[in-house]
Design a protein around this motif. Sequence first.
Motif, PDB file in Angstrom:
ATOM      1  N   PRO A 109       0.856  -1.289  -0.003  1.00  0.00           N
ATOM      2  CA  PRO A 109       0.148   0.029   0.021  1.00  0.00           C
ATOM      3  C   PRO A 109       0.652   1.170  -0.188  1.00  0.00           C
ATOM      4  O   PRO A 109       1.870   1.354   0.640  1.00  0.00           O
ATOM      5  CB  PRO A 109      -0.921  -0.229   1.462  1.00  0.00           C
ATOM      6  N   THR A 190     -13.053  -4.521   8.718  1.00  0.00           N
ATOM      7  CA  THR A 190     -13.649  -3.221   7.813  1.00  0.00           C
ATOM      8  C   THR A 190     -14.983  -3.732   7.500  1.00  0.00           C
ATOM      9  O   THR A 190     -15.945  -3.062   7.587  1.00  0.00           O
ATOM     10  CB  THR A 190     -12.944  -2.860   6.895  1.00  0.00           C
ATOM     11  N   GLU A 207     -17.955   2.307   1.805  1.00  0.00           N
ATOM     12  CA  GLU A 207     -16.626   2.075   1.139  1.00  0.00           C
ATOM     13  C   GLU A 207     -15.662   1.538   1.882  1.00  0.00           C
ATOM     14  O   GLU A 207     -14.383   1.103   1.328  1.00  0.00           O
ATOM     15  CB  GLU A 207     -16.320   3.498   0.631  1.00  0.00           C
ATOM     16  N   LEU A 208     -15.709   1.457   3.321  1.00  0.00           N
ATOM     17  CA  LEU A 208     -14.609   0.913   4.156  1.00  0.00           C
ATOM     18  C   LEU A 208     -14.471  -0.557   3.647  1.00  0.00           C
ATOM     19  O   LEU A 208     -13.541  -1.175   3.821  1.00  0.00           O
ATOM     20  CB  LEU A 208     -14.949   1.014   5.458  1.00  0.00           C
ATOM     21  N   ASP A 210     -14.224  -1.754   0.790  1.00  0.00           N
ATOM     22  CA  ASP A 210     -13.364  -1.958  -0.272  1.00  0.00           C
ATOM     23  C   ASP A 210     -12.094  -2.686   0.313  1.00  0.00           C
ATOM     24  O   ASP A 210     -11.376  -3.260  -0.735  1.00  0.00           O
ATOM     25  CB  ASP A 210     -12.963  -0.504  -0.790  1.00  0.00           C
ATOM     26  N   VAL A 211     -11.728  -2.995   1.621  1.00  0.00           N
ATOM     27  CA  VAL A 211     -10.506  -3.502   1.893  1.00  0.00           C
ATOM     28  C   VAL A 211     -10.719  -5.139   1.633  1.00  0.00           C
ATOM     29  O   VAL A 211     -11.824  -5.697   1.984  1.00  0.00           O
ATOM     30  CB  VAL A 211     -10.004  -3.225   3.558  1.00  0.00           C
ATOM     31  N   TYR A 312      -5.171  -3.106   1.203  1.00  0.00           N
ATOM     32  CA  TYR A 312      -6.098  -1.734   0.761  1.00  0.00           C
ATOM     33  C   TYR A 312      -6.064  -1.544  -0.666  1.00  0.00           C
ATOM     34  O   TYR A 312      -4.994  -1.755  -1.284  1.00  0.00           O
ATOM     35  CB  TYR A 312      -5.349  -0.571   1.292  1.00  0.00           C
ATOM     36  N   LYS A 313      -7.109  -0.740  -1.286  1.00  0.00           N
ATOM     37  CA  LYS A 313      -7.393  -0.398  -2.471  1.00  0.00           C
ATOM     38  C   LYS A 313      -6.683   1.224  -2.475  1.00  0.00           C
ATOM     39  O   LYS A 313      -6.696   1.933  -1.437  1.00  0.00           O
ATOM     40  CB  LYS A 313      -8.451  -0.320  -3.154  1.00  0.00           C
ATOM     41  N   HIS A 316      -7.435   4.432   0.068  1.00  0.00           N
ATOM     42  CA  HIS A 316      -7.938   3.924   1.141  1.00  0.00           C
ATOM     43  C   HIS A 316      -7.713   5.029   2.522  1.00  0.00           C
ATOM     44  O   HIS A 316      -8.715   5.405   3.016  1.00  0.00           O
ATOM     45  CB  HIS A 316      -7.035   2.566   1.728  1.00  0.00           C
ATOM     46  N   ARG A 319     -10.411   7.507   2.319  1.00  0.00           N
ATOM     47  CA  ARG A 319     -11.651   6.938   2.752  1.00  0.00           C
ATOM     48  C   ARG A 319     -11.801   6.958   4.162  1.00  0.00           C
ATOM     49  O   ARG A 319     -12.768   7.180   4.385  1.00  0.00           O
ATOM     50  CB  ARG A 319     -11.948   5.706   2.063  1.00  0.00           C
ATOM     51  N   VAL A 320     -10.908   6.458   4.725  1.00  0.00           N
ATOM     52  CA  VAL A 320     -10.793   6.253   6.210  1.00  0.00           C
ATOM     53  C   VAL A 320     -10.719   7.633   6.929  1.00  0.00           C
ATOM     54  O   VAL A 320     -11.764   8.063   7.879  1.00  0.00           O
ATOM     55  CB  VAL A 320      -9.533   5.505   6.681  1.00  0.00           C
ATOM     56  N   PHE A 340      -7.782  -0.343   8.811  1.00  0.00           N
ATOM     57  CA  PHE A 340      -7.718   0.914   8.718  1.00  0.00           C
ATOM     58  C   PHE A 340      -6.252   1.775   8.560  1.00  0.00           C
ATOM     59  O   PHE A 340      -6.060   2.574   7.696  1.00  0.00           O
ATOM     60  CB  PHE A 340      -8.598   1.441   9.646  1.00  0.00           C
TER      61      PHE A 340
END
Length: 383
Positions: A109, A190, A207-208, A210-211, A312-313, A316, A319-320, A340
């Motif tokens: 990441p 998440t 969207e969390l 997404d992990v 993570y994308k 990330h 988003r967090v 996170f």
Amino acid sequence: MTCVVVGAGLTGLSAAWELIRAGTEVIVLESERRAGGVVVTERREGFIVEGGPDGFLAAEPDIQALARELGIGDRLVDQMAKGAMVWTGKRLEPLAEGHAAELLGIQVPTDVGAVPAVVAAQHAAPLQGGFRSFAGGMGEITEALAARLGPIIRTSQGVTGIAPTARGWRLAVTGGSLLEANGVVLTVPTWVAARLLAAVGVPGARELDDVVYAPSVTASLAYRRDQLNGRLDGSGFVRAADTGGVVRACTYAWLKYPDRAPAGYALLRAFLEPADGDPAALAHRELASVLGLSGPPLLSRVFHWRRGLPRYKPGHAERVAHVRERLARLAPLDIAGAGFDGVGVSACVKSGREAAQRVLGRLGVDPGAPPRSQPSPGRSLRG
Ligand SMILES: Cc1cc2nc3c(=O)[nH]c(=O)nc-3n(C[C@H](O)[C@H](O)[C@H](O)COP(=O)(O)OP(=O)(O)OC[C@H]3O[C@@H](n4cnc5c(N)ncnc54)[C@H](O)[C@@H]3O)c2cc1C
């Protein structure tokens, strides 16, 4: 003042420790029957078998500072064997530094303080400064936390819902009980946090999810030393791409950290691709040919995490941050943990403690205040 920590993995236990030290009343709710989350150390017949993490970068301060606070600083041990090999399909060759993660196709990441080295550590990558662990395995840190926190940890009590109240939050717990809290720290994966927060209408919460949590299968195998054909170099090997087989990497656990096996015995830990069949048998068969093992393992232990390490994308961290910003408009509630703020154990300690400090700050409690004795557990409304 009551705070509830949801999840008793390393992050949740660290958050609870921070809250307790500030003198607040704390309850930790954990859905499983044991505290520790993916940190699991089993001690069997003189072997120390890790089910999750086996160490951390020696340069990472947070977990070591926590260990010293808990009085187990003297249990920290340094990695012994260093360096890793690569299995080319024909032989083991020295691996250039830092290439283990790359070989394993592990995503690094870029937008969070995640510790890619943690993943490489799992696969015996040599990194400057090396790694550390605990004399009795990584479980020592979660066991020490659980012992100090005591009965405030309530196992087999998963949180199924949260709702705002005039004075904070109400949490619904499996079995139908409800709990009131002035502040909450969510330290769950998440996908669980996404569901709980989306249900109370926190924008961006979904969207969390997404992990992506990658599955992980490890097989730890014990042998007599004389079953190994010759000397092993380094602390393990990774398999080069396109060489076939299911073992992606192997740690020579008894060479990597002290006292992982009794004298005269060896402990290997294989990381496997998801595959049909008994992981221990598959791992033994493959390791027997790579390492020249003779005879079957004396004992084996397989750990299967259906959802292991989070990946993570891109975007990330944003988003967090966005979700935290929205949470700051509600009663004190924060999110923390591997999903996170970084996957490494030290990052989890930091994440849990910082989330607890933010909640304390919002409750007007000085996180820097001298530790007080542990108050009685909070009020249960029903059940
Ligand atoms: C196989 C493996 C090897 C690893 N190796 C390393 C390593 O060598 N070094 C390193 O630094 N890191 C390593 N890691 C990563 C590190 O161990 C983890 O990221 C970290 O321990 C996660 O801690 P956590 O508390 O955030 O999450 P978890 O340990 O997942 O804890 C979350 C807790 O929340 C609970 N929970 C879930 N839903 C609910 C609910 N609704 N209500 C209440 N409780 C709930 C869960 O049961 C769990 O106990 C490894 C991870 C794995 C899986």
